[in-house]
Design an enzyme around this catalytic site. Structure first.
Site, PDB file in Angstrom:
ATOM      1  N   LYS A  23     -16.944 -24.627  13.627  1.00 21.65           N
ATOM      2  CA  LYS A  23     -16.623 -25.997  13.223  1.00 21.65           C
ATOM      3  C   LYS A  23     -17.665 -26.980  13.761  1.00 21.65           C
ATOM      4  O   LYS A  23     -18.178 -27.828  13.020  1.00 21.65           O
ATOM      5  CB  LYS A  23     -15.224 -26.371  13.738  1.00 21.65           C
ATOM      6  CG  LYS A  23     -14.794 -27.737  13.259  1.00 21.65           C
ATOM      7  CD  LYS A  23     -13.419 -28.094  13.772  1.00 21.65           C
ATOM      8  CE  LYS A  23     -12.361 -27.270  13.076  1.00 21.65           C
ATOM      9  NZ  LYS A  23     -11.015 -27.547  13.549  1.00 21.65           N
ATOM     10  N   ARG A  93     -10.145 -30.712  18.876  1.00 23.26           N
ATOM     11  CA  ARG A  93      -9.824 -29.495  18.116  1.00 23.26           C
ATOM     12  C   ARG A  93     -10.637 -28.302  18.601  1.00 23.26           C
ATOM     13  O   ARG A  93     -11.780 -28.461  19.029  1.00 23.26           O
ATOM     14  CB  ARG A  93     -10.209 -29.666  16.646  1.00 23.26           C
ATOM     15  CG  ARG A  93      -9.401 -30.661  15.883  1.00 23.26           C
ATOM     16  CD  ARG A  93     -10.044 -30.803  14.521  1.00 23.26           C
ATOM     17  NE  ARG A  93      -9.724 -32.056  13.922  1.00 23.26           N
ATOM     18  CZ  ARG A  93      -8.911 -32.210  12.873  1.00 23.26           C
ATOM     19  NH1 ARG A  93      -8.345 -31.158  12.329  1.00 23.26           N
ATOM     20  NH2 ARG A  93      -8.667 -33.390  12.392  1.00 23.26           N
ATOM     21  N   GLY A 102      -5.550 -21.486  12.485  1.00 30.81           N
ATOM     22  CA  GLY A 102      -4.196 -21.696  12.980  1.00 30.81           C
ATOM     23  C   GLY A 102      -3.874 -20.992  14.287  1.00 30.81           C
ATOM     24  O   GLY A 102      -2.749 -21.065  14.770  1.00 30.81           O
ATOM     25  N   MET A 104      -5.365 -21.462  17.314  1.00 32.45           N
ATOM     26  CA  MET A 104      -5.510 -22.264  18.529  1.00 32.45           C
ATOM     27  C   MET A 104      -5.012 -23.688  18.294  1.00 32.45           C
ATOM     28  O   MET A 104      -4.496 -24.008  17.236  1.00 32.45           O
ATOM     29  CB  MET A 104      -6.956 -22.239  18.986  1.00 32.45           C
ATOM     30  CG  MET A 104      -7.355 -20.871  19.514  1.00 32.45           C
ATOM     31  SD  MET A 104      -9.052 -20.826  20.040  1.00 32.45           S
ATOM     32  CE  MET A 104      -9.928 -20.864  18.512  1.00 32.45           C
ATOM     33  N   ARG A 337     -16.343 -24.947   6.071  1.00 34.09           N
ATOM     34  CA  ARG A 337     -16.597 -23.580   6.555  1.00 34.09           C
ATOM     35  C   ARG A 337     -16.583 -22.646   5.351  1.00 34.09           C
ATOM     36  O   ARG A 337     -16.048 -23.005   4.291  1.00 34.09           O
ATOM     37  CB  ARG A 337     -15.536 -23.141   7.564  1.00 34.09           C
ATOM     38  CG  ARG A 337     -14.151 -23.115   6.985  1.00 34.09           C
ATOM     39  CD  ARG A 337     -13.130 -22.708   8.023  1.00 34.09           C
ATOM     40  NE  ARG A 337     -11.786 -22.901   7.510  1.00 34.09           N
ATOM     41  CZ  ARG A 337     -10.716 -23.051   8.268  1.00 34.09           C
ATOM     42  NH1 ARG A 337     -10.814 -23.056   9.562  1.00 34.09           N
ATOM     43  NH2 ARG A 337      -9.522 -23.204   7.723  1.00 34.09           N
ATOM     44  N   HIS A 455       0.175  12.292  13.524  1.00 32.49           N
ATOM     45  CA  HIS A 455       0.159  13.102  12.311  1.00 32.49           C
ATOM     46  C   HIS A 455       0.482  12.275  11.077  1.00 32.49           C
ATOM     47  O   HIS A 455      -0.230  12.301  10.075  1.00 32.49           O
ATOM     48  CB  HIS A 455       1.152  14.260  12.464  1.00 32.49           C
ATOM     49  CG  HIS A 455       1.281  15.078  11.233  1.00 32.49           C
ATOM     50  ND1 HIS A 455       2.281  14.851  10.303  1.00 32.49           N
ATOM     51  CD2 HIS A 455       0.519  16.060  10.733  1.00 32.49           C
ATOM     52  CE1 HIS A 455       2.128  15.690   9.308  1.00 32.49           C
ATOM     53  NE2 HIS A 455       1.067  16.445   9.547  1.00 32.49           N
ATOM     54  N   SER A 765     -20.289  18.233  13.541  1.00 32.74           N
ATOM     55  CA  SER A 765     -19.479  17.132  13.025  1.00 32.74           C
ATOM     56  C   SER A 765     -18.654  16.616  14.199  1.00 32.74           C
ATOM     57  O   SER A 765     -17.925  17.389  14.841  1.00 32.74           O
ATOM     58  CB  SER A 765     -18.569  17.632  11.901  1.00 32.74           C
ATOM     59  OG  SER A 765     -17.806  16.557  11.426  1.00 32.74           O
ATOM     60  N   CYS A 832     -16.239  13.132  11.570  1.00 26.33           N
ATOM     61  CA  CYS A 832     -15.086  13.311  10.679  1.00 26.33           C
ATOM     62  C   CYS A 832     -13.786  12.863  11.341  1.00 26.33           C
ATOM     63  O   CYS A 832     -12.714  13.032  10.791  1.00 26.33           O
ATOM     64  CB  CYS A 832     -14.991  14.745  10.183  1.00 26.33           C
ATOM     65  SG  CYS A 832     -14.726  15.924  11.504  1.00 26.33           S
ATOM     66  N   TYR A 852     -24.192  11.624   8.011  1.00 24.21           N
ATOM     67  CA  TYR A 852     -23.096  11.134   7.176  1.00 24.21           C
ATOM     68  C   TYR A 852     -21.876  10.762   8.010  1.00 24.21           C
ATOM     69  O   TYR A 852     -21.750  11.158   9.168  1.00 24.21           O
ATOM     70  CB  TYR A 852     -22.694  12.189   6.123  1.00 24.21           C
ATOM     71  CG  TYR A 852     -22.085  13.442   6.703  1.00 24.21           C
ATOM     72  CD1 TYR A 852     -20.719  13.521   6.992  1.00 24.21           C
ATOM     73  CD2 TYR A 852     -22.877  14.560   6.973  1.00 24.21           C
ATOM     74  CE1 TYR A 852     -20.169  14.658   7.538  1.00 24.21           C
ATOM     75  CE2 TYR A 852     -22.325  15.717   7.510  1.00 24.21           C
ATOM     76  CZ  TYR A 852     -20.973  15.753   7.800  1.00 24.21           C
ATOM     77  OH  TYR A 852     -20.419  16.877   8.350  1.00 24.21           O
TER      78      TYR A 852
HETATM   79  C1  PEP Z   1     -10.933  15.165  15.267  1.00 24.22           C
HETATM   80  O1  PEP Z   1     -10.469  15.664  16.276  1.00 24.22           O
HETATM   81  O2  PEP Z   1     -11.589  14.110  15.252  1.00 24.22           O
HETATM   82  C2  PEP Z   1     -10.737  15.832  13.970  1.00 24.22           C
HETATM   83  C3  PEP Z   1     -11.302  15.348  12.881  1.00 24.22           C
HETATM   84  O3  PEP Z   1      -9.899  16.875  13.930  1.00 24.22           O
HETATM   85  P1  PEP Z   1      -8.290  16.754  13.921  1.00 24.22           P
HETATM   86  O4  PEP Z   1      -7.967  15.309  13.728  1.00 24.22           O
HETATM   87  O5  PEP Z   1      -7.824  17.602  12.820  1.00 24.22           O
HETATM   88  O6  PEP Z   1      -7.938  17.254  15.273  1.00 24.22           O
END
Ligand code: PEP
Ligand code: MG
Length: 876
Positions: A23, A93, A102, A104, A337, A455, A765, A832, A852
Site C-alpha cells: 500500500k 492503516r 482484512g 490487519m 493494488r 492415507h 526418486s 515423488c 522431474y
Molecule cells: C514418499 O515416501 O514420499 C513416497 C512417495 O512414498 P509413500 O508415500 O508411498 O510412502
C-alpha cells in the site's frame, strides 16, 4: 537495514514494496504520477520488525522520526494535529509486502478530541458529521488499540436508537451522536480504567503500535501460513491525511476494479456510496450504486477517475483494485493494488494483457498463482447456495473440490449406495487401503483422524476426490452408523457437504457445479511449457488416473504405488493368501494368481502413457495392512482360506508391529520374500513386451523402483533378483527391451550414502513423505495432532509434509543429488513425495537441478506452471 524508518509518500516509489509494504509503495508511486493522493507517510516494515525486536515497544528514535514526519505532513496539509483552529485528522492503516486483505487493523479519524471536534464541526458547518466521525473514532480506537469489544458500543447505539424511536444510524442527529461520544468515552473508562486519550500524539503512537501488533493476530498468522508469507516480513503503517466521503451529498466513497475480478472482462467494475465512509460500503447497510451511475451523478469526476484507472493499468500492466473518496466534489485516490481475482479471471486477464501488448508471455505466466488453478479442476459449489449455508465445523482441507452427498460409514456401503445411483460421502474414523473402492465412488471423504499426508489425503488427492481430514470434533460411532458435529447428529443417508478447499463441513446439501476449463487455460499452459526445464510426471496407480493425468499434461508416471492395485475385487483374496502362506511354495502359488492381474494393470498404464516413461514402485506397505481386523471379517477370511480362526489370528498378531512405518515394509519385504519382487518384475517386463509388440514406435523402457532403501547391499540384493528375472524373460522372448532399476531416496541414510547407492541405482526418486517423516522423526500420520501447537508457538510456520523443509530435508535432497551425480553424472533425479505438486517445493526442485517432479494428477497443471515460473525467475 537502513536507519531511516519513515518515508513521506513523496520520498518513496513503487519499487520499495519490501520496505514500504504494497500500500505504501503504491501510494508513493501514485504521488509520483501526480495523482490526487491525500498526502502522508509510511512507517516501514523494518520499524515493525524493530518493534518486535525491542520487545513490542516503539523505541524513542522511531517515535521521534514519526513526530518529525507529522510536522512535515502538517506543513504539506496546512493543518495541525490537535489544533483547535485548523485540525489535521489522519487515518492509520496497515500495509504488508503481500496484500493480506482484512487481516490487519485500521483506524480512521485520528486526531479528534472534545475540543478538536468542536472546531471541526464549526469548520465543516456540519456538526452531525463531526460528532459521527468522533464517535466512530472512539469506537475504532477502543476496539483496535485497546481491544474493548465492538459489541459494547453497538449496544449503546441500539439503546440510543430505541430511546429516539428510530431504526437507522443515519436518523440520529448531532446531539444524539454527541451524547453517544460521551457514553463511548465513559464505556472506555469503565473497561480500561483511565480516560480516553485526548492527546493526538498519544493516540497516534497507540494506533501505530496496534497495527504492528495486528501483524501477529491469529487470523493474520493463519492467512500467512495458507499463503506462504514469512512471519518475519512485518507490516508497514501508513499515516495519511483524512479525506471525507461523508461530508454531504457531494461527497462519497467507493471501490473499483479496472477489470471484472470474477470473469476478467475488460470493463470498469465497482461500486460507491454518496455521503458515506469506506466501512459503510463494506458493511452493506445501504446498497451501493454501480460505478456507471457516477457518470450521470458527477461526469467530471467520473472522467477523471477513468483516466486515472487507465493510467494505473498501463503503468502496472495488471488489473487494479482501487479505493477512492470524493470529498465535496473532489476526487482522491486512497489505494491501488493488483486486484485479487478468481482463477478464471486470472487466466482471462493474463491472455488479454498479452493480446493488448501490455505484457509478454513470460509475464503472463508469472502473474498466475499456480495454487489457484486447482479451482478450475474440481467441481465447485454454486456460489449463491454456498453463501446461504453455514458450516457446522471445519478441519484440514486435504483434497480440494466441493462435494455433496449422503453420509455412509463404510467403504462397502459407499459402493452399495453408489451403485443405486446415490452420491455419497464416506465418513470414517480414518481410512485404510481397504477402503479404496469406497473412496473411489464417493463424492467426498471426511475423516476424524489424519493429517495432510495421511492415507485418506494422499489417496483422495490422487483421485481428485474432495477430502476433509482430521476433524477431531466429530463424535462417531461407526458401528451404530451415526456421528455428531456442531450440535447436529447425522445418520446413514443424511446429506452433508464438504469443501475440500477450505476444510469447511456443512450439515446440508449444497448444489455443486462441474469445473470447466476454458481455452485460456490451455493457452497459458502451453506458454508455461515453453519456459520450464523441469519435467512433470504424475503419481498414478490405475490406468484411469494415468489417463486423467495425461490430459492434464503429465509426461510420464513418476510413481505407481503397486500396493493400491491389490485391494480391488478378488485381488485382496490372493494377496491375503500370499500373506498367510506358511511355505515359499504356498506363497508362490498365491503370487501366481496375482501375476496376470498385475501384468494387466501395467499394460493399462503403458497404454495410457503412450510411450512416456513409467516408474513402477515395488510393494511398500507393511503386510498387516492387507489383513482384516474386525472379528466377522477375520471369521469370513479364515473360512475362505481354509484355516482356523485361531491360526489366522496368530498370523495377524505375528504381523503386529509397534511402529509399522519403520517396520517390515519397503525393500525389507523383498529381502524376506524375494519371490514377491520376482513376481512384480515378471509382471512389469511381460507387460512392457506385450505393449511394445502393439506399439513398435513407442520407446518403452520400464523403470523399476525399489522403495525404502537405506543400505547399498539391500538394494544390490533386490536388484539382483530383478535383473536375473528380467534378463531371463527378455532373453526367452528374444526381444530388445531395456529397463532401468532405481531407488527411492526416503531414508536419511540413503541420502548421505547416495554416492554408494548410485553405483547400483540408475535413477533416484526422492520420497519426501518418508524422508520428511524420518528426518524430523515424527510420524506423517500423527503429526497433524500436534503441529497446531507448533504453529501457535511459531516453532514451525508450515506443515513440513505439505511444503518441503528446504533447510533440513532439502539439504538431504541436495546432498544426495550431488553425491549421486558424482558416481553417475547423468543420473535421473525426480521427486515423488507430496511436495512434487507444491509450488514452492517445485521451485526448490528446479534450483536443485532435478530432472522431474511427480505429483497427483490434479496437481500436474500446478506443477507445470510452478516449474515455468521457477525457470523464468532463475534464468535471469
Ligand atoms: C514418499 O515416501 O514420499 C513416497 C512417495 O512414498 P509413500 O508415500 O508411498 O510412502
Ligand atoms: Mg515412502
Amino acid at each position: 537495514m537502513s536507519n531511516k524508518f519513515v518515508y513521506l509518500f513523496s520520498e518513496g516509489n513503487g519499487s520499495m514494496r519490501e520496505l514500504l509494504g504494497g500500500k505504501g509503495a503504491n501510494l508513493a508511486e501514485m504521488t509520483n504520477l501526480g495523482m490526487p493522493v491525500p498526502q502522508g507517510f509510511t512507517v516501514t516494515t523494518e520499524a515493525c520488525t524493530q518493534y518486535y525486536k525491542d520487545g513490542e515497544v516503539i523505541n524513542d528514535d522511531i517515535q521521534a522520526e514519526i513526530m518529525r514526519n507529522i510536522t512535515e505532513l502538517e506543513k504539506i496539509a496546512g493543518k495541525k494535529l490537535g489544533d483547535k483552529e485548523n485540525p489535521l485528522l489522519v487515518s492509520v492503516r496497515s500495509g504488508a509486502r503481500a496484500s493480506m486483505p482484512g487481516m490487519m487493523d485500521t483506524i480512521l479519524n485520528l486526531g479528534l478530541n472534545d475540543e478538536v471536534v468542536e472546531s471541526f464541526a464549526a469548520k465543516t458547518g456540519n456538526p452531525r458529521f463531526a460528532y459521527d466521525s468522533y464517535r466512530r473514532f472512539i469506537q475504532m480506537y477502543s476496539d483496535v488499540v485497546m481491544e474493548v469489544g465492538k459489541k459494547y458500543f453497538e449496544e449503546l447505539i441500539d439503546e440510543m436508537k430505541e430511546k429516539k424511536g428510530v431504526k437507522l444510524d443515519t436518523e440520529l442527529d448531532a446531539d444524539d451522536l454527541k451524547e453517544l461520544a460521551n457514553q463511548f468515552k465513559a464505556e472506555y473508562k469503565a473497561k480500561i480504567g483511565s480516560d480516553f486519550p485526548s492527546d493526538p500524539k498519544e493516540q497516534l503512537m497507540g494506533a501505530v503500535k496496534a497495527v504492528f501488533r495486528s501483524w501477529d493476530n491469529p487470523r493474520a498468522n493463519y492467512y500467512r501460513r495458507m499463503n506462504d508469507i514469512p512471519s518475519d516480513w512485518g507490516t508497514a503503517v501508513n499515516v495519511q491525511m483524512m479525506v471525507f466521503g461523508n461530508m454531504g451529498e457531494t461527497s462519497g466513497t467507493g471501490v473499483a476494479f479496472s477489470r471484472n475480478p470474477s470473469t476478467g472482462e475488460k470493463k470498469l467494475y465497482g461500486e460507491y456510496l454518496m455521503n458515506a465512509q469506506g466501512e459503510d460500503v463494506v458493511a452493506g447497510v445501504r446498497t451501493p450504486l454501480t460505478i456507471d451511475h457516477l457518470k450521470e451523478q458527477n461526469p467530471a469526476v467520473y472522467e477523471q477517475f477513468v483516466t486515472i484507472v487507465n493510467t494505473l493499468e498501463n503503468h502496472y500492466h495488471d488489473m487494479q483494485d482501487m479505493e477512492f473518496t470524493i470529498e465535496d466534489g473532489k476526487l482522491f485516490m486512497l489505494q491501488t493494488r493488483n486486484g485479487k481475482r478468481t482463477a478464471a479471471a486470472a487466466l482471462q486477464i493474463a491472455c488479454d494483457l498479452v493480446d493488448e501488448g501490455q505484457i509478454n508471455k513470460e509475464q503472463a505466466v508469472l502473474m498466475i498463482d499456480p495454487k489457484q488453478l486447482d479451482a478450475l479442476l474440481h467441481p465447485q459449489f454454486d456460489v449463491k447456495a454456498l453463501k446461504a449455508a453455514a458450516p457446522i465445523g471445519s478441519a484440514l482441507p486435504a483434497s480440494p473440490g466441493a462435494a455433496c452427498g449422503k453420509v455412509v460409514f463404510t467403504a462397502d456401503a459407499a459402493v452399495e449406495w453408489a451403485e443405486k445411483g446415490n452420491k455419497v460421502i464416506l465418513v470414517r474414523l480414518e481410512t485404510s487401503p481397504e477402503d479404496i473402492e469406497g473412496m473411489h465412488v464417493a463424492e467426498g471423504i471426511l475423516t476424524v483422524r489424519g493429517g495432510m499426508t495421511s492415507h485418506a489425503a494422499v489417496v483422495a488427492r490422487g483421485m481428485g476426490t474432495c477430502c476433509v481430514s482430521g476433524c477431531g470434533e466429530i463424535k462417531i460411532d461407526e458401528d451404530a452408523k451415526v456421528f455428531s458435529l456442531g450440535g447436529k447428529t447425522f445418520h446413514e443417508g443424511d446429506y452433508i457437504s464438504l469443501d475440500g478447499s477450505t476444510g469447511n463441513i456443512y450439515g446440508e446439501a449444497i448444489q455443486t457445479v462441474a469445473a470447466s476449463i476454458s481455452g485460456n487455460f490451455d493457452r497459458i499452459m502451453k506458454w508455461a511449457d515453453e519456459f520450464r526445464t523441469l519435467q512433470v510426471r504424475t503419481n498414478a496407480d490405475t490406468p484411469k488416473d494415468a489417463v486423467q493425468a495425461a490430459t492434464f499434461g503429465a509426461e510420464g508416471i513418476g510413481l505407481c504405488r503397486t500396493e493400491h492395485m491389490f485391494f480391488e475385487g478378488d485381488r485382496i483374496k490372493a494377496m491375503r493368501e500370499m500373506i498367510v502362506s506358511k511355505t515359499e511354495e504356498q506363497r508362490r502359488a498365491a503370487l501366481a494368481k496375482l501375476l496376470p492381474m498385475q501384468r494387466g494393470d501395467f499394460e493399462g498404464l503403458y497404454e495410457a502413457m503412450g510411450g512416456h516413461p513409467v516408474t513402477i514402485r515395488f510393494l511398500d506397505p507393511p503386510l498387516h495392512e492387507f489383513l482384516p481386523t474386525a472379528e466377522d471379517d477375520i471369521a469370513a477370511l479364515s473360512k475362505e482360506m481354509n484355516i482356523s480362526v485361531e491360526e489366522l489370528k496368530a498370523v495377524v498378531s505375528s504381523l503386529h508391529e509397534f511402529n509399522p512405518m519403520m517396520g517390515h515394509r519397503g525393500c525389507r519385504l523383498a529381502v524376506s520374500y524375494p519371490e514377491i519382487a520376482e513376481m512384480q518384475t515378471t509382471a512389469v517386463i511381460e507387460a512392457a513386451i506385450n505393449v511394445k509388440k502393439a506399439h513398435s514406435d513407442w520407446n518403452i523402457v520400464p523403470e523399476i523402483m525399489i522403495p525404502l532403501v537405506g543400505e547399498i547391499k539391500e538394494l544390490a540384493y533386490v536388484k539382483s533378483i530383478v535383473t536375473s528375472t528380467a534378463d531371463a524373460i527378455i532373453a526367452k522372448a528374444g526381444c530388445d527391451l531395456h529397463y532401468k532399476v532405481g531407488t527411492m531416496i526416503e531414508i536419511p541414510r540413503a541420502a548421505i550414502t547416495a554416492d554408494e547407492i548410485a553405483t547400483e541405482a540408475e535413477f533416484f526418486s526422492f520420497g519426501t513423505n518418508d524422508l520428511t517423516q524420518m528426518t524430523f522423526g515424527f510420524s506423517r500420520d500423527d503429526a497433524g495432532a500436534f503441529l497446531g501447537s507448533y504453529y501457535d508457538k511459531k516453532i514451525y510456520e508450515n506443515d513440513p509434509f505439505a511444503r518441503l523443509d528446504q533447510k533440513g530435508v532439502g539439504k538431504l535432497v541436495k546432498i544426495a543429488s550431488d553425491l549421486g551425480r558424482q558416481t553417475r553424472p547423468d543420473i535421473k533425479l525426480g521427486i515423488c513425495g507430496e511436495h512434487g505438486g507444491d509450488p514452492s517445493s517445485v521451485e526448490f526442485c528446479h534450483k536443485a537441478g532435478l530432472t522431474y517432479v511427480s505429483c497427483s494428477p490434479f496437481r500436474v497443471p500446478i506443477a507445470r506452471l510452478a516449474a515455468a515460473q521457477a525457470a523464468i525467475k532463475f534464468s535471469k
